[in-house]
Design an enzyme around this catalytic site. Sequence first.
Site, PDB file in Angstrom:
ATOM      1  CB  CYS A  42       3.718  11.659  -9.008  1.00 42.12           C
ATOM      2  SG  CYS A  42       2.619  11.334  -7.539  1.00 42.12           S
ATOM      3  CG  HIS A  43       6.251  15.079  -5.521  1.00 38.36           C
ATOM      4  ND1 HIS A  43       7.033  16.058  -5.997  1.00 38.36           N
ATOM      5  CD2 HIS A  43       5.514  16.515  -5.856  1.00 38.36           C
ATOM      6  CE1 HIS A  43       7.604  17.423  -5.411  1.00 38.36           C
ATOM      7  NE2 HIS A  43       6.562  17.822  -5.818  1.00 38.36           N
ATOM      8  CB  THR A  44       5.748   8.570  -6.511  1.00 37.95           C
ATOM      9  OG1 THR A  44       4.552   9.308  -5.075  1.00 37.95           O
ATOM     10  CG2 THR A  44       6.122   7.818  -5.967  1.00 37.95           C
ATOM     11  CB  CYS A  93      -5.016  -9.865  -2.587  1.00 40.70           C
ATOM     12  SG  CYS A  93      -5.213 -10.308  -0.661  1.00 40.70           S
ATOM     13  CB  CYS A  96      -4.408  -9.877   2.458  1.00 43.13           C
ATOM     14  SG  CYS A  96      -5.024  -8.186   2.697  1.00 43.13           S
ATOM     15  CB  CYS A  99      -8.782  -8.531   1.423  1.00 44.96           C
ATOM     16  SG  CYS A  99      -8.235  -7.909   1.006  1.00 44.96           S
ATOM     17  NE  ARG A 111      -3.311 -11.385  -5.860  1.00 40.77           N
ATOM     18  CZ  ARG A 111      -2.585 -11.785  -4.940  1.00 40.77           C
ATOM     19  NH1 ARG A 111      -2.097 -11.214  -3.884  1.00 40.77           N
ATOM     20  NH2 ARG A 111      -3.417 -12.474  -4.072  1.00 40.77           N
ATOM     21  CB  CYS A 162      -0.833   9.034  -7.916  1.00 41.62           C
ATOM     22  SG  CYS A 162       0.145   8.300  -6.348  1.00 41.62           S
TER      23      CYS A 162
END
Length: 361
Positions: A42-44, A93, A96, A99, A111, A162
């Site tokens: 991937c580009h990432t 998670c 938060c 969520c 996580r 991704c």
Amino acid sequence: MAHEVRGVIARGKGEPVSVETVVVPDPGPGEALVQVRACGVCHTDLHYRDGGITDDFPFLLGHEAAGVVEAVGPDVTALAPGDFVILNWRAVCGQCRSCLRGRPWYCFDSRNAVQKMTLADGTELTPALGIGAFADKTLVAAGQCTKVDPAADPAAAGLLGCGVMAGIGAALNTGAVTRGDSVAVIGCGGVGDAAIAGARLAGAAKIIAVDIEDRKLEWAKDFGATHTVNSAKTDPVAAIRELTGGFGADVVIEAVGRPETYEQAFYARDLAGTLVLVGVPTPQMKIELPLLEVFGRGGALKSSWYGDCLPSRDFPMLIDLYLQGRLDLAAFVSETIALEEVEAAFDKMHRGEVLRSVVVL
């Protein structure tokens, strides 16, 4: 007992990657050890190698992956050894503020595994997107594993981890494309073509693919583009308007991440239309738009994080569509390669020769 495996390491900014010994610990509480079957390039990962994300070298690259759970930590109950999983970098998670408001697809505290994977000399590694899957095995948070139908080819399934999910989700989740819509996608690499596939799944009546390379526009047709525009030869805004009765598209998805293509997308949408940015810009990039135009054109300007996906909801559904023959994930796989060929795959990706090279283990 620690596991010694092969992994693709980026040691310094812009340096060629190398295959080295990686030490992977047994899973602790909340963790899972996964045998990686396939991982897309991937580009990432290239951004990590080039220091474009953080400077926490050395990196264990790879994140777009599928594999089989080998072991889980003592408190993990939702996974078991032998489960076929797609890895994700949004392990929700559940606690938060996003969520708790019922928006887990925006989870602000995803996580990752607590324990560190290391080189043989003990040097701690930073896994790409908290995954590090250019390796025979990797250690992740249990929530980063999403169980799917094991009939899926790992090379195709892992791409949902991704880029393909980002594109499909930009259309289905962020852009909320629905039947009869007109959609324009600017940038027809892997993410853009996935957005085209997502728009087709949603029942869009007209899907306009925009790119500067005719080769990529031909690829876009295979994923569902009904019209193509070579923006190196034609004004894309004028072309999109002409193809939509002079109005502009209902949804425009920008899959490049550049100021000039974002501006094109802004003006290529209909009044009250939606612009979705899913291409990843660099930190230095800026845009300038007349505020009156932002106000006067109405609609929505959105950014799509990972296709605003919820892995537990979206991965199994998309794998089912793939197995039914309604989503051709395999078409995104341009070639399968070995770990030792990742550096060459970066070069091919940079030249636009492939949609995805996929490491098969």
